[in-house]
Design a protein around this motif. Structure first.
Motif, PDB file in Angstrom:
ATOM      1  N   UNK A 182     -15.771   1.603   6.814  1.00  0.00           N
ATOM      2  CA  UNK A 182     -14.923   2.300   5.843  1.00  0.00           C
ATOM      3  C   UNK A 182     -13.601   2.716   6.474  1.00  0.00           C
ATOM      4  N   UNK A 183     -12.529   2.654   5.699  1.00  0.00           N
ATOM      5  CA  UNK A 183     -11.247   3.126   6.195  1.00  0.00           C
ATOM      6  C   UNK A 183     -11.312   4.583   6.618  1.00  0.00           C
ATOM      7  N   UNK A 206      -8.470   3.684  -1.964  1.00  0.00           N
ATOM      8  CA  UNK A 206      -7.174   4.009  -2.567  1.00  0.00           C
ATOM      9  C   UNK A 206      -6.156   2.894  -2.383  1.00  0.00           C
ATOM     10  N   UNK A 207      -6.389   1.971  -1.431  1.00  0.00           N
ATOM     11  CA  UNK A 207      -5.496   0.825  -1.258  1.00  0.00           C
ATOM     12  C   UNK A 207      -5.885  -0.342  -2.163  1.00  0.00           C
ATOM     13  N   UNK A 208      -7.089  -0.328  -2.686  1.00  0.00           N
ATOM     14  CA  UNK A 208      -7.681  -1.479  -3.359  1.00  0.00           C
ATOM     15  C   UNK A 208      -7.381  -1.462  -4.859  1.00  0.00           C
ATOM     16  N   UNK A 249       0.831  -1.203   0.000  1.00  0.00           N
ATOM     17  CA  UNK A 249       0.000   0.000   0.000  1.00  0.00           C
ATOM     18  C   UNK A 249       0.867   1.255   0.000  1.00  0.00           C
ATOM     19  N   UNK A 250       1.289   1.693   1.195  1.00  0.00           N
ATOM     20  CA  UNK A 250       2.086   2.907   1.301  1.00  0.00           C
ATOM     21  C   UNK A 250       2.866   2.841   2.619  1.00  0.00           C
ATOM     22  N   UNK A 251       4.124   3.280   2.640  1.00  0.00           N
ATOM     23  CA  UNK A 251       4.945   3.174   3.853  1.00  0.00           C
ATOM     24  C   UNK A 251       4.356   3.876   5.071  1.00  0.00           C
ATOM     25  N   UNK A 252       3.533   4.912   4.869  1.00  0.00           N
ATOM     26  CA  UNK A 252       2.972   5.637   6.005  1.00  0.00           C
ATOM     27  C   UNK A 252       1.561   5.173   6.354  1.00  0.00           C
ATOM     28  N   UNK A 253       1.053   4.175   5.645  1.00  0.00           N
ATOM     29  CA  UNK A 253      -0.308   3.696   5.904  1.00  0.00           C
ATOM     30  C   UNK A 253      -0.344   2.800   7.135  1.00  0.00           C
ATOM     31  N   UNK A 310      -4.683  -1.884  -6.689  1.00  0.00           N
ATOM     32  CA  UNK A 310      -3.510  -1.114  -7.128  1.00  0.00           C
ATOM     33  C   UNK A 310      -3.808   0.361  -7.335  1.00  0.00           C
ATOM     34  N   UNK A 311      -4.705   0.895  -6.513  1.00  0.00           N
ATOM     35  CA  UNK A 311      -4.951   2.333  -6.542  1.00  0.00           C
ATOM     36  C   UNK A 311      -5.805   2.818  -7.694  1.00  0.00           C
ATOM     37  N   UNK A 312      -6.648   1.954  -8.240  1.00  0.00           N
ATOM     38  CA  UNK A 312      -7.552   2.379  -9.317  1.00  0.00           C
ATOM     39  C   UNK A 312      -8.463   3.497  -8.836  1.00  0.00           C
ATOM     40  N   UNK A 313      -8.908   3.384  -7.577  1.00  0.00           N
ATOM     41  CA  UNK A 313      -9.786   4.400  -7.008  1.00  0.00           C
ATOM     42  C   UNK A 313      -8.938   5.324  -6.120  1.00  0.00           C
ATOM     43  N   UNK A 314      -8.554   6.456  -6.622  1.00  0.00           N
ATOM     44  CA  UNK A 314      -7.734   7.399  -5.870  1.00  0.00           C
ATOM     45  C   UNK A 314      -8.645   8.301  -5.032  1.00  0.00           C
ATOM     46  N   UNK A 315      -9.194   7.714  -3.973  1.00  0.00           N
ATOM     47  CA  UNK A 315     -10.153   8.437  -3.149  1.00  0.00           C
ATOM     48  C   UNK A 315     -10.319   7.737  -1.816  1.00  0.00           C
TER      49      UNK A 315
END
Length: 322
Positions: A127-128, A84-86, A19-23, A88-93
């Motif tokens: 939801x996240x 945004x994690x799902x 996902x992301x190092x800060x997640x 490969x980031x198709x949904x940037x939201x």
């Protein structure tokens, strides 16, 4: 004595390398399993089963683990989702930033992946970041969800589409058009339990206590109340637990709940770990606070809370013209 339902929950995230190092999330799948097992073991020492909200990728990778935990009395029918994690980031939201079409699409894809892995569909949702908008509950009902833990009362995180000012604080049926209100949908929402006596704010550096009237709603400021999560750097869990319990009683909650949250990114298998120690302290604080308030703490899963709420009569508000 009156029952205080203690619902211990965990949002189960994929490893940060995906996902992301800060997640939020563990460093590896091995860490994820160890931390999850440790959390269940610590909670079981107090007689509390765990309710899990599982990100789709985790369901695929660790379905066997959750099948085992289901046999131990845990609730594993929860879907957790950061769009945004799902995929490969198709949904940037964040979830609350989605329009209706994208919300239906991402949920449908997540349910399909989750169901294929687990052999049954998820029934509950979180939801996240508690990111949400007024479309959410109607979409969840349409897609077959019967409940969830979707709100964090008092959270004001505008840049993540997570605003819960004035949200209903106790388990209730969701509202079809206004997420903060008690409604009449066939969907039971169990908010995270918070201590309304204190408000904190941060610009991303350090949390500071503020007067509620001084809490800024600027985009770079995050505002919220204290809850029982064990990963606070500093927290007086005894006072928080006592305050929440008193507030639940004072409100006359029809389903009295202490709903606690964490993630699978701390080592609950290690008694020396700071967050693990906090968790044990927090659970003991809940037991003590319930006893002091004349209540019996009973370990409960979200499934039971949803059943209780959906069995209640309609408690939604009628129209008031002024």
């Amino acid at each position: 004595m009156e029952t205080l339902h203690v619902v211990v929950t965990m949002d189960v995230e994929p490893p940060i390398h995906d996902t992301h190092p800060t997640a939020t999330g563990p460093a590896s799948w091995a860490d994820s399993e160890r931390f999850i097992r440790g959390y269940v073991d610590r909670a079981s020492e107090f007689g509390f089963p765990v309710t899990f909200f599982i990100h789709p990728e985790v369901a695929v990778e660790q379905a066997g683990l959750f099948g085992e935990l289901r046999e131990r009395g845990c609730c594993v029918e929860g879907l957790h989702l950061h769009p945004w994690k799902f995929r490969d980031g198709v949904y940037q939201s964040h979830f609350g930033g989605l329009g209706e079409n994208d919300m239906r699409a991402v949920l449908s894809e997540a349910v399909s992946m989750w169901q294929s892995a687990m052999g049954r569909r998820p029934l509950y949702f979180r939801p996240g970041t508690f990111s949400a908008n007024d479309l959410m509950y109607r979409v969840l009902v349409d897609l077959g969800f019967r409940g969830g833990s979707c709100s964090l009362p008092g959270r004001v995180w505008p840049r993540m589409n997570a605003v819960w000012t004035g949200a209903a604080p106790d388990p209730h049926r969701a509202h079809a058009t206004f997420r903060q209100l008690v409604g009449s949908l066939p969907f039971a929402n169990m908010p995270v339990s918070v201590d309304f006596s204190r408000t904190r704010a941060t610009t991303g550096i350090k949390w500071q206590e503020v007067a509620p009237s001084a809490a800024s709603l600027e985009d770079n400021t995050l505002v919220g109340h204290l809850d029982m999560r064990p990963d606070w750097q500093e927290a007086d869990y005894e006072t928080i637990a006592a305050n929440i319990t008193k507030q639940v009683r004072r409100r006359g909650a029809t389903v009295p709940v202490m709903n606690c949250i964490t993630h699978n990114d701390n080592d609950y298998s290690d008694p020396g770990d700071r967050v693990c120690r906090n968790f044990v302290r927090a659970m003991q604080a809940i037991v003590n606070a319930a006893g002091a308030a004349g209540m019996t703490p009973v370990g409960t899963t979200l499934e039971t809370i949803v059943d209780l709420v959906l069995a209640e009569p309609d408690r939604s508000f009628g129209f008031i013209h002024t």
